[in-house]
Design an enzyme around this catalytic site. Structure first.
Site, PDB file in Angstrom:
ATOM      1  N   ALA A 187      42.529  32.230  40.914  1.00 29.30           N
ATOM      2  CA  ALA A 187      41.450  31.305  41.262  1.00 29.30           C
ATOM      3  C   ALA A 187      40.554  30.989  40.069  1.00 29.30           C
ATOM      4  O   ALA A 187      39.375  30.707  40.234  1.00 29.30           O
ATOM      5  CB  ALA A 187      40.625  31.886  42.403  1.00 29.30           C
ATOM      6  N   ASP A 320      36.967  43.123  44.169  1.00 31.61           N
ATOM      7  CA  ASP A 320      37.136  41.727  43.735  1.00 31.61           C
ATOM      8  C   ASP A 320      36.354  40.809  44.665  1.00 31.61           C
ATOM      9  O   ASP A 320      36.741  39.667  44.927  1.00 31.61           O
ATOM     10  CB  ASP A 320      38.618  41.350  43.706  1.00 31.61           C
TER      11      ASP A 320
END
Length: 436
Positions: A187, A320
């Site tokens: 991403a 994360d």
């Protein structure tokens, strides 16, 4: 909801700015990397843990040495007050844990945000995102910064550096980018990815001014191995990740100074019997700490079990976590990229790629014990001592002063009390400050 979260963030700010006072906890079930012990107690002098044990006479003496009365419980834990920040007791208190589990504070070395804010969002974003993770027991955190234009990343590093003096819970920064493989970018904005030439390495080190703890690098990039050497020489721990490296190249990266594998299995070439790739290189190297996202989504449960067994005492749970952590489903940003969160799972709007997680370390530990059957000792170690070891924080050091990761004399007074049935966090002390 927003008002209560802002109030908690303010309380954390105020508490961490005040001088800590002695505190004691007794009648707990201790769980840390050294094992489980019943009827356990600890005493802090307001700086570090100074004594632990399970004999009542010793507890009374330890309390008296710091001016506390062991027979007076000025703070108790109950399900009724466990959700409210600092509503009972004080930093100078004796707490009856009433049989609850007592663990070291959780240490997250890879997370991007929480409570609608990212660590890239300046001072206010950091304080809110840290409050979100603190509420769930993460007492210390390395702030992960997403790939952005280099000038933006330098400015974000300077913000982290500026906050560390007043925030012992901030361990420094992790740059996840911009030196990532385009084929494994996940991403991250492809327009901002770069080869780590010496000029870029020097710019980031200068901006960090000593606060950079970790940087993820794809070692197969033209200047990847050289950059790993340069960062390692500057005291940063490079991490192999977001890469398409073969086994030999990954080994070169670890031999050049990389000490971490960024979220094993994710954003890297996987295991193959004729193309081993980077994972076996990390598993075989006892110097390497291996991150693992235990949310059952990034890594499904059979692979979590398999991966956890690869390298005993070297698997560090990380989250994360992005800004949507502990927030409703909806639309969010990861850097400049649009993200939709559906059923708690974050994906890029543009291509459906996984865009970070909404995990907390509280949930990672709960899953490990209650769903996957890990021993309490192993699960807690993966969220405390192992991540601390990645940066030498398991020993006295200039950043945290006292070591992190154990409930033992001389260690930092980072302590959690957990519900024994659900493993939910009910009380949080960070650096001897009662924060929840």
């Amino acid at each position: 909801m927003e008002q209560s979260r802002e109030r908690f963030a303010n309380e954390v700010d105020v508490a961490l700015a005040q001088s800590a006072r002695p505190f004691a906890i007794h009648n707990a079930r201790k769980v840390d990397a050294r094992g489980v012990a019943e009827h356990y107690w600890l005493v802090s002098d307001g700086s570090a843990i100074i004594a632990t044990g399970n004999r009542d006479d010793d507890f009374a003496a330890a309390c008296a040495s710091v001016g506390l009365d062991a027979d007076t419980d000025s703070s108790s834990v109950s399900s009724a007050d466990s959700g409210n920040a600092m509503t009972t007791g004080s930093a100078g208190s004796v707490t009856d844990a009433a049989g609850r589990m007592m663990t070291p504070g959780y240490v997250d070395i890879h997370a991007h945000g929480s409570w609608g804010s990212s660590f890239d969002d300046g001072v206010q974003g950091i304080r809110m995102a840290r409050a979100g993770h603190m509420m769930h027991g993460t007492t210390r955190q390395v702030l992960s910064l997403i790939t952005n234009p280099l000038d933006v990343m330098c400015a974000n590093l300077q913000t982290v550096h500026g906050m560390m003096g007043a925030r012992p819970d901030i361990l420094g920064a992790h740059l996840e980018g911009p030196f990532l493989a385009l084929s494994r970018k996940g991403a991250h904005d492809p327009e901002c990815l770069k080869d780590p030439v010496p000029e870029y390495v020097d710019r980031l080190l200068h901006a960090a001014n000593g606060c950079l703890r970790q940087i993820t690098i794809a070692p197969e990039l033209p200047h990847g191995i050289d950059a790993i050497r340069r960062f390692a020489a500057a005291g940063v721990v490079p991490a192999v990740g977001h890469c398409d490296a073969d086994y030999a190249t990954a080994r070169k990266g670890f031999n050049a100074g990389a000490g971490i594998m960024t979220h094993m299995f994710n954003a890297m070439n996987g295991l193959h019997h004729r193309k081993p790739g980077p994972i076996p290189a990390a598993v075989e190297d006892p110097r390497v700490t291996i991150e693992l996202i235990n949310d059952g989504f990034h890594v499904q449960d059979p692979m979590v079990r398999l991966g956890f067994g690869f390298a005993p005492h070297r698997i560090a749970f990380v989250t994360d976590a992005m800004a949507a952590t502990d927030c409703p489903d909806g639309h969010y940003l990861l850097g400049a990229l649009d993200v939709d969160v559906i059923d708690g799972h974050a994906r890029l709007v543009s291509n459906g790629a996984i865009a970070g997680s909404t995990l907390t370390l509280e949930k990672a530990v709960q899953r490990a014990v209650l769903e996957l059957g890990f021993t309490p000792t192993d699960a807690v170690e993966a969220a405390t001592l192992t991540p601390a070891k990645a940066f030498g924080f398991d020993h006295a050091n200039p950043v945290t002063k006292q070591p992190l990761g154990l409930l033992a004399p001389g260690y930092a007074a980072d302590v959690l009390l957990l519900d024994p049935a659900t493993w939910a966090v009910e009380r949080v002390w960070c650096d001897a400050h009662l924060l929840r």
